[in-house]
Design a protein around this motif. Structure first.
Motif, PDB file in Angstrom:
ATOM      1  N   PRO A   1      32.019  28.009 -77.983  1.00  0.00           N
ATOM      2  CA  PRO A   1      30.844  28.080 -78.837  1.00  0.00           C
ATOM      3  C   PRO A   1      31.002  27.174 -80.055  1.00  0.00           C
ATOM      4  CG  PRO A   1      32.251  29.963 -79.248  1.00  0.00           C
ATOM      5  CD  PRO A   1      32.882  29.193 -78.119  1.00  0.00           C
ATOM      6  N   ARG A   2      29.908  27.009 -80.787  1.00  0.00           N
ATOM      7  CA  ARG A   2      29.942  26.165 -81.982  1.00  0.00           C
ATOM      8  C   ARG A   2      30.333  26.945 -83.237  1.00  0.00           C
ATOM      9  NH1 ARG A   2      24.146  23.580 -80.562  1.00  0.00           N
ATOM     10  NH2 ARG A   2      23.961  25.713 -79.782  1.00  0.00           N
ATOM     11  N   THR A   3      31.060  28.018 -83.063  1.00  0.00           N
ATOM     12  CA  THR A   3      31.503  28.846 -84.186  1.00  0.00           C
ATOM     13  C   THR A   3      32.278  28.005 -85.198  1.00  0.00           C
ATOM     14  OG1 THR A   3      31.755  30.675 -82.627  1.00  0.00           O
ATOM     15  CG2 THR A   3      32.775  30.926 -84.805  1.00  0.00           C
ATOM     16  N   ARG A   4      31.925  28.132 -86.470  1.00  0.00           N
ATOM     17  CA  ARG A   4      32.603  27.385 -87.525  1.00  0.00           C
ATOM     18  C   ARG A   4      33.760  28.205 -88.074  1.00  0.00           C
ATOM     19  NH1 ARG A   4      30.171  23.342 -90.340  1.00  0.00           N
ATOM     20  NH2 ARG A   4      30.502  24.317 -92.382  1.00  0.00           N
ATOM     21  N   LEU A   5      34.903  27.548 -88.196  1.00  0.00           N
ATOM     22  CA  LEU A   5      36.076  28.229 -88.742  1.00  0.00           C
ATOM     23  C   LEU A   5      36.927  27.245 -89.529  1.00  0.00           C
ATOM     24  CD1 LEU A   5      38.323  27.281 -86.500  1.00  0.00           C
ATOM     25  CD2 LEU A   5      37.406  29.201 -85.224  1.00  0.00           C
ATOM     26  N   GLN A   6      37.896  27.784 -90.247  1.00  0.00           N
ATOM     27  CA  GLN A   6      38.710  26.999 -91.170  1.00  0.00           C
ATOM     28  C   GLN A   6      40.181  27.335 -90.907  1.00  0.00           C
ATOM     29  OE1 GLN A   6      36.548  27.054 -94.781  1.00  0.00           O
ATOM     30  NE2 GLN A   6      37.960  25.737 -95.900  1.00  0.00           N
ATOM     31  N   PRO A   7      40.791  26.696 -89.902  1.00  0.00           N
ATOM     32  CA  PRO A   7      42.131  27.108 -89.464  1.00  0.00           C
ATOM     33  C   PRO A   7      43.201  26.861 -90.519  1.00  0.00           C
ATOM     34  CG  PRO A   7      41.492  25.044 -88.420  1.00  0.00           C
ATOM     35  CD  PRO A   7      40.279  25.549 -89.130  1.00  0.00           C
ATOM     36  N   ILE A   8      44.235  27.686 -90.462  1.00  0.00           N
ATOM     37  CA  ILE A   8      45.319  27.635 -91.433  1.00  0.00           C
ATOM     38  C   ILE A   8      46.656  27.704 -90.706  1.00  0.00           C
ATOM     39  CG2 ILE A   8      45.153  30.151 -91.764  1.00  0.00           C
ATOM     40  CD1 ILE A   8      46.094  29.707 -94.670  1.00  0.00           C
ATOM     41  N   ALA A   9      47.630  26.966 -91.195  1.00  0.00           N
ATOM     42  CA  ALA A   9      48.970  26.975 -90.606  1.00  0.00           C
ATOM     43  C   ALA A   9      49.670  28.300 -90.906  1.00  0.00           C
ATOM     44  CB  ALA A   9      49.796  25.819 -91.158  1.00  0.00           C
ATOM     45  N   ALA A  10      50.422  28.801 -89.942  1.00  0.00           N
ATOM     46  CA  ALA A  10      51.137  30.059 -90.122  1.00  0.00           C
ATOM     47  C   ALA A  10      52.070  30.004 -91.328  1.00  0.00           C
ATOM     48  CB  ALA A  10      51.928  30.392 -88.854  1.00  0.00           C
ATOM     49  N   ALA A  11      52.679  28.852 -91.568  1.00  0.00           N
ATOM     50  CA  ALA A  11      53.586  28.722 -92.718  1.00  0.00           C
ATOM     51  C   ALA A  11      52.842  28.941 -94.029  1.00  0.00           C
ATOM     52  CB  ALA A  11      54.258  27.351 -92.709  1.00  0.00           C
ATOM     53  N   ASP A  12      51.588  28.479 -94.104  1.00  0.00           N
ATOM     54  CA  ASP A  12      50.797  28.673 -95.312  1.00  0.00           C
ATOM     55  C   ASP A  12      50.384  30.136 -95.468  1.00  0.00           C
ATOM     56  OD1 ASP A  12      51.004  25.981 -95.915  1.00  0.00           O
ATOM     57  OD2 ASP A  12      49.052  25.463 -95.061  1.00  0.00           O
ATOM     58  N   VAL A  13      50.103  30.800 -94.354  1.00  0.00           N
ATOM     59  CA  VAL A  13      49.799  32.237 -94.405  1.00  0.00           C
ATOM     60  C   VAL A  13      51.007  33.007 -94.914  1.00  0.00           C
ATOM     61  CG1 VAL A  13      49.161  34.273 -93.071  1.00  0.00           C
ATOM     62  CG2 VAL A  13      48.162  32.052 -92.501  1.00  0.00           C
ATOM     63  N   ALA A  14      52.176  32.713 -94.348  1.00  0.00           N
ATOM     64  CA  ALA A  14      53.396  33.406 -94.747  1.00  0.00           C
ATOM     65  C   ALA A  14      53.704  33.192 -96.225  1.00  0.00           C
ATOM     66  CB  ALA A  14      54.570  32.941 -93.891  1.00  0.00           C
TER      67      ALA A  14
ATOM     68  N   GLY B   1      33.538  33.334 -74.644  1.00  0.00           N
ATOM     69  CA  GLY B   1      34.722  33.804 -75.361  1.00  0.00           C
ATOM     70  C   GLY B   1      34.435  34.750 -76.513  1.00  0.00           C
ATOM     71  N   MET B   2      35.513  35.191 -77.123  1.00  0.00           N
ATOM     72  CA  MET B   2      35.439  36.185 -78.191  1.00  0.00           C
ATOM     73  C   MET B   2      34.625  35.704 -79.380  1.00  0.00           C
ATOM     74  SD  MET B   2      38.671  38.147 -79.972  1.00  0.00           S
ATOM     75  CE  MET B   2      39.090  36.992 -81.273  1.00  0.00           C
ATOM     76  N   PHE B   3      34.740  34.422 -79.712  1.00  0.00           N
ATOM     77  CA  PHE B   3      34.101  33.919 -80.922  1.00  0.00           C
ATOM     78  C   PHE B   3      32.594  33.712 -80.770  1.00  0.00           C
ATOM     79  CE2 PHE B   3      38.554  32.912 -81.623  1.00  0.00           C
ATOM     80  CZ  PHE B   3      38.722  33.387 -82.912  1.00  0.00           C
ATOM     81  N   ALA B   4      32.056  33.951 -79.579  1.00  0.00           N
ATOM     82  CA  ALA B   4      30.608  33.900 -79.401  1.00  0.00           C
ATOM     83  C   ALA B   4      29.910  34.986 -80.208  1.00  0.00           C
ATOM     84  CB  ALA B   4      30.256  34.041 -77.917  1.00  0.00           C
ATOM     85  N   ALA B   5      30.648  36.029 -80.557  1.00  0.00           N
ATOM     86  CA  ALA B   5      30.071  37.140 -81.326  1.00  0.00           C
ATOM     87  C   ALA B   5      29.988  36.841 -82.817  1.00  0.00           C
ATOM     88  CB  ALA B   5      30.904  38.404 -81.098  1.00  0.00           C
ATOM     89  N   VAL B   6      30.529  35.688 -83.240  1.00  0.00           N
ATOM     90  CA  VAL B   6      30.547  35.318 -84.654  1.00  0.00           C
ATOM     91  C   VAL B   6      29.333  34.456 -84.974  1.00  0.00           C
ATOM     92  CG1 VAL B   6      31.846  34.164 -86.464  1.00  0.00           C
ATOM     93  CG2 VAL B   6      33.066  35.375 -84.650  1.00  0.00           C
ATOM     94  N   HIS B   7      28.640  34.793 -86.044  1.00  0.00           N
ATOM     95  CA  HIS B   7      27.439  34.056 -86.407  1.00  0.00           C
ATOM     96  C   HIS B   7      27.562  33.483 -87.821  1.00  0.00           C
ATOM     97  CE1 HIS B   7      25.596  35.683 -82.808  1.00  0.00           C
ATOM     98  NE2 HIS B   7      25.934  36.907 -83.198  1.00  0.00           N
ATOM     99  N   GLY B   8      27.038  32.283 -87.998  1.00  0.00           N
ATOM    100  CA  GLY B   8      27.053  31.676 -89.320  1.00  0.00           C
ATOM    101  C   GLY B   8      28.433  31.196 -89.732  1.00  0.00           C
ATOM    102  N   ASP B   9      28.675  31.226 -91.032  1.00  0.00           N
ATOM    103  CA  ASP B   9      29.919  30.686 -91.603  1.00  0.00           C
ATOM    104  C   ASP B   9      30.888  31.766 -92.066  1.00  0.00           C
ATOM    105  OD1 ASP B   9      29.118  28.041 -91.244  1.00  0.00           O
ATOM    106  OD2 ASP B   9      28.102  27.972 -93.191  1.00  0.00           O
ATOM    107  N   VAL B  10      30.841  32.942 -91.456  1.00  0.00           N
ATOM    108  CA  VAL B  10      31.627  34.071 -91.970  1.00  0.00           C
ATOM    109  C   VAL B  10      33.135  33.867 -91.815  1.00  0.00           C
ATOM    110  CG1 VAL B  10      29.749  35.703 -91.630  1.00  0.00           C
ATOM    111  CG2 VAL B  10      31.444  35.398 -89.804  1.00  0.00           C
ATOM    112  N   LEU B  11      33.559  32.946 -90.930  1.00  0.00           N
ATOM    113  CA  LEU B  11      34.991  32.697 -90.753  1.00  0.00           C
ATOM    114  C   LEU B  11      35.484  31.511 -91.579  1.00  0.00           C
ATOM    115  CD1 LEU B  11      35.551  33.346 -86.938  1.00  0.00           C
ATOM    116  CD2 LEU B  11      35.545  34.950 -88.842  1.00  0.00           C
ATOM    117  N   THR B  12      34.623  31.006 -92.451  1.00  0.00           N
ATOM    118  CA  THR B  12      35.030  29.932 -93.359  1.00  0.00           C
ATOM    119  C   THR B  12      35.249  30.515 -94.755  1.00  0.00           C
ATOM    120  OG1 THR B  12      32.738  29.341 -93.890  1.00  0.00           O
ATOM    121  CG2 THR B  12      33.777  28.212 -92.027  1.00  0.00           C
TER     122      THR B  12
END
Length: 252
Positions: free
Chosen positions: A152-165, A215-226
């Motif tokens: 899907p065209r779900t918008r997200l803002q991925p982050i490296a695990a090292a930055d999360v830690a 997929g799972m991210f089809a349930a995500v709408h708009g920019d909520v994961l950014t």
């Protein structure tokens, strides 16, 4: 300070333990392989006996309806054990926008986990992170069929695990926020774009097609994961992360 890090042998947890110990603290990894089980409560008492901070990085083994029971039971057990210990700060890792995706069982379960922590008397901090860069390969595998990846065209803002830690360790070593810190990577992608970028860097010949029902991210709408307002922007760009991991063959 002494930290009990639940899920401390996993992708994020192992790095949180390493970061805290490198900073001069005493962080102990806790997981079933170390004799600590958050579902049964086994080993929680001894693990928290002299801990000042409890870091909860545990995760459900499934993303379906069963995840609700996992997070409810594990959080209940952890908070019950914390009340009988010196713990004065509980840190929880969650997901950016988690309370804005009601159609996903897993996101509802994580929201329940957050709410249980907020409702308790123990001081707390919640770190909500974007989607891990390390999980992109798995996301692509969910909807791959005969060389075609439907995304899907779900918008997200991925982050490296090292930055999360790094963010989790920093928050854990500080005073309780009694609130939430959002942390995301610096780049926004649509999921289909992220898929094409990843496959090109891997030299793979799978084709990405847009399917907003896949997929799972089809349930995500708009920019909520950014990034929401006030979010912290981590330093690692996906292109740089991908270059390093493609060059080394590392796909964590």
């Amino acid at each position: 300070m002494k930290f009990a890090v639940m899920g401390g042998t996993g992708l994020i947890g192992s790095q949180v333990v390493e970061n805290l110990n490198a900073a001069g603290h005493h962080a102990v990894p806790c997981s079933p392989r170390t004799g600590v089980d958050v579902l049964t409560g086994k080993g929680l008492g001894p693990a928290l006996a002299d801990a000042e901070v409890l870091v909860n990085l545990t995760n459900s083994p499934t993303f379906d309806h069963d995840s609700l029971a996992f997070f409810q039971t594990s959080m209940h057990n952890l908070l019950t054990a914390a009340r009988s210990s010196p713990v004065g700060h509980v840190v929880l890792l969650s997901i950016v926008g988690v309370d804005q995706v009601p159609d996903l069982d897993y996101y509802r379960a994580k929201t329940l986990q957050e709410n249980l922590l907020k409702a308790d008397a123990v001081p707390y901090s919640i770190v909500r992170a974007g989607q891990f860069m390390e999980f992109v390969d798995a996301i692509l595998s969910w909807t791959t069929d005969d060389g075609t990846v439907r995304l899907p065209r779900t918008r997200l803002q991925p982050i490296a695990a090292a930055d999360v830690a790094a963010a989790v360790a920093e928050v854990a070593a500080g005073p309780p926020l009694n609130g939430t810190l959002n942390v995301v990577g610096p780049d926004v992608f649509s999921l289909d774009e992220l898929g094409r970028t990843t496959l090109a860097a891997r030299g793979e010949d799978r084709t990405v097609v847009v399917d907003d029902s896949a997929g799972m991210f089809a349930a995500v709408h708009g920019d909520v994961l950014t990034a929401p307002k006030g979010a912290r922007i981590a330093p690692t760009h996906y292109a740089d992360w991908l270059k390093r991991h493609s060059a080394t063959g590392t796909r964590r």
